[in-house]
Design an enzyme around this catalytic site. Structure first.
Site, PDB file in Angstrom:
ATOM      1  N   ASP A   1       0.948  -1.160  -0.585  1.00 33.65           N
ATOM      2  CA  ASP A   1      -0.464   0.278  -0.095  1.00 33.65           C
ATOM      3  C   ASP A   1       0.613   0.871  -0.107  1.00 33.65           C
ATOM      4  OD1 ASP A   1      -2.819   1.451   0.553  1.00 33.65           O
ATOM      5  OD2 ASP A   1      -1.877   1.607   1.771  1.00 33.65           O
TER       6      ASP A   1
ATOM      7  N   GLU B   1      14.801 -15.182   0.436  1.00 30.16           N
ATOM      8  CA  GLU B   1      15.100 -15.976   1.414  1.00 30.16           C
ATOM      9  C   GLU B   1      14.031 -16.830   1.710  1.00 30.16           C
ATOM     10  OE1 GLU B   1      15.217 -14.571   5.020  1.00 30.16           O
ATOM     11  OE2 GLU B   1      16.793 -13.105   4.980  1.00 30.16           O
TER      12      GLU B   1
HETATM   13  C1  NOJ Z   1      -4.414   3.118  -1.102  1.00 26.74           C
HETATM   14  C2  NOJ Z   1      -5.659   2.216  -0.576  1.00 26.74           C
HETATM   15  O1  NOJ Z   1      -5.810   1.286  -1.759  1.00 26.74           O
HETATM   16  C3  NOJ Z   1      -6.847   2.611  -0.131  1.00 26.74           C
HETATM   17  O2  NOJ Z   1      -7.686   1.831  -0.144  1.00 26.74           O
HETATM   18  C4  NOJ Z   1      -6.333   3.044   1.138  1.00 26.74           C
HETATM   19  O3  NOJ Z   1      -7.681   4.473   1.937  1.00 26.74           O
HETATM   20  C5  NOJ Z   1      -4.990   4.124   0.964  1.00 26.74           C
HETATM   21  N1  NOJ Z   1      -3.879   2.952   0.190  1.00 26.74           N
HETATM   22  C6  NOJ Z   1      -4.561   4.349   2.369  1.00 26.74           C
HETATM   23  O4  NOJ Z   1      -4.186   3.435   3.291  1.00 26.74           O
END
Ligand code: NOJ
Length: 540
Positions: free
Chosen positions: A205, A248
């Site tokens: 993310d 790893e």
């Molecule tokens: C990207 C994620 O796909 C989204 O759903 C989220 O709100 C933001 N990152 C923050 O983590």
């Protein structure tokens, strides 16, 4: 899982499970791990290779799991660690890999580290794991700089002792300080924790956001230098270390980055051989249904990836954007700016959007590389654009001061079976089950998995047939393509051996090339002609 000749991630079809909306196993109205386990036979019959599962960790759910309180625990809403382990094992017996989300940019404000940071006070070692600063102005009542949260409002919140902390998303998602060695050590340990439990990789993310300019300069003072928080060069050191961790473990563990960059070259930098394996191709997702633009983005993708040897990924929808059946059913109303919320104007023509979505499925599944399928796109689900304001839950709605309805419309629960909402999303229970967390439209009976199964004209059977062929046909998956001469509005390419894909994005009928016979088409082919917004796979 044993590795075959080419690593699986170069050509996998990865199905995105937005866990709270996929299938509810315990009847509380929210999808969970039990629900996913019960639907593994469905996913197997669909023919996908892997599941990307949105965050399932312990979380107060301020941003539906993207606010993680404990990266080694499963949220009770979704199940238990033992259930996650069982899911990984069962999926593997079905030949399906598991790729959870990892959220390294920020934790929850309920994470033990953040609570300790609040308790310990200014200047403490505990605060150094996050980004705390004094405020500006005579009494420190102004935020430390001019950065805004992605969800609206300042990216800073003041705590009772007067300091401010940084959160690029909601105040419940404090940004971690990636200048701190503890943060590096912790995430490498979390990766190991899950790799040891058999996960096949991670979706990362906000992969481009982890490192901040330590000076925290105002955005207004930025003059051509690197952005103070997006896509800084230093972020690659983190992923070089993560790659070593993944390597790893046996079985080709792989990362996919959610990285928004200004240029394709900057994206390629994430995919160097000692960095991450793949990244979402958002340029493709943001391209309208237009032959010229699609061809340009496809060519740019290959020239960008050619510099680093990484495979392409093709993605049309996910849990953050309007579903593509609804996007393609509209005229391009405005340019889509990367990482900004996008609301096209006017109502969608869903018949047109669906026809295009069928053609687009054949286009993406025929391109070299891997493909992401967002749950429900195989059912042709549209965006639910008329959710009443009273049910909206995405924090974007609140934080934008009710100006942006947010992302709930693409997160509505999946319809599985039956004639009445919520269409088998939750188990039928004579005692009654809770209502689903978002209402399912009353007219979705024809869209259920049950209704579409066995109907040769359905979106579901198109996906099943395409995925089956993709697995069997030696031309599909990784490798290259050759464009064929075609008039404006037609995309036609060849893949070896003996495979041609033709997509008609013009308004005229298009005669299929000589010496070909259809293998699969997105609609009925009359007289050897492809109608507008149709695609076909052909054998030479
Ligand atoms: C990207 C994620 O796909 C989204 O759903 C989220 O709100 C933001 N990152 C923050 O983590």
């Amino acid at each position: 899982m044993p590795s075959t000749t080419a690593p699986w991630w170069r050509s996998a079809v990865i199905y995105q499970v937005y866990i709270r909306s996929f299938a509810d196993g315990n009847g509380d109205g929210v999808g969970d791990i039990a629900g996913i386990r019960s639907r593994l036979p469905y996913l197997k019959s669909l023919g996908v290779d892997a599941l990307w599962i949105n965050p399932w960790y312990k979380s107060p759910q301020a941003d539906h799991g993207y606010d993680v309180a404990d990266y080694r625990e499963i949220d009770p809403l979704f199940g238990t660690l033992a259930e996650a382990e069982a899911l990984i094992e069962e999926a593997h017996t079905h030949g399906i890999r598991i790729v959870p989300d990892i959220v390294p940019n920020h934790s929850s404000d309920q994470a033990a580290w953040f609570r300790a940071a609040l308790a310990a006070g200014p200047g403490s070692p505990e605060r150094a794991r996050y980004v705390f600063r004094p405020g500006r102005g005579p009494d420190g009542t102004l935020p430390p700089n001019d950065w805004d949260s992605r969800f609206g409002g300042p990216a800073w919140t003041r705590v009772p002792d007067g300091e401010w902390y940084l959160h690029l998303f909601t105040p419940q998602q404090p940004d971690l300080n990636w200048q701190h060695p503890d943060v590096h050590a912790e995430f490498e340990s979390v990766l190991r924790f899950w790799f040891e439990r058999g996960v096949d990789g991670f979706r990362i993310d906000v992969a481009h956001g982890l490192v901040k300019d330590p000076e925290l300069p105002d955005l207004a003072d930025r003059h051509g230098s690197m952005h103070p928080f997006w896509d800084r060069d230093e972020v690659h050191d983190i992923y070089r270390a993560w790659r070593k961790v993944a390597d790893e473990y046996p079985g080709d563990r792989a990362f996919v980055a959610e990285a928004w960059t200004d240029t394709p070259e900057r994206l390629a930098a994430y995919l160097r051989p000692d960095g991450l394996h793949t990244a979402f191709n958002f340029d493709f997702l943001m391209t309208d249904w237009n032959a010229k633009d699609l061809r340009t983005v496809i060519d740019d993708t290959f020239s960008m990836l050619g510099t680093v040897g990484a495979p392409a990924t093709w993605v049309m929808s996910n849990h953050d954007v309007m579903r593509h059946a609804s996007r393609y059913g509209r005229k391009a109303a405005k340019k889509w700016v990367a990482n900004e919320s996008y609301v096209p104007a006017g109502p969608a023509d869903l018949e047109l959007g669906t026809r295009r979505a069928r053609a687009a499925a054949l286009l993406t599944l025929a391109l070299p590389g891997g493909v992401y399928v967002y749950q429900g796109e195989e059912l042709g689900l549209p965006e639910v654009e008329d959710l009443p304001e009273s049910v909206l839950q995405d924090p974007v709605w609140e934080h934008s001061g009710h100006t942006d309805r947010g992302r709930d419309g693409c997160r509505v629960p999946i319809p599985w079976s039956g004639q009445t909402a919520p269409y088998g999303f939750s188990p039928e229970d004579p005692e009654g089950t809770a209502a689903p967390w978002l209402p399912v439209p009353a007219d979705w009976a024809p869209r259920t998995v049950q209704a579409q199964t066995g109907d040769a004209t359905s979106m579901l059977e198109l996906y099943r047939a395409a995925l089956l062929l993709r697995h069997k046909h030696p031309a599909l998956g990784d490798s290259t393509l050759t464009w064929l001469d075609a008039p404006a509005g037609i995309l036609a390419f060849r893949r070896e051996p003996d495979f041609v894909c033709v997509v008609n994005l013009s308004t005229e009928q298009y005669r299929l090339p000589e010496h070909t016979s259809p293998l699969l088409a997105s609609g009925f082919i009359e007289n050897n002609h492809l109608a507008p917004d149709q695609a076909a796979w052909l054998a030479l």
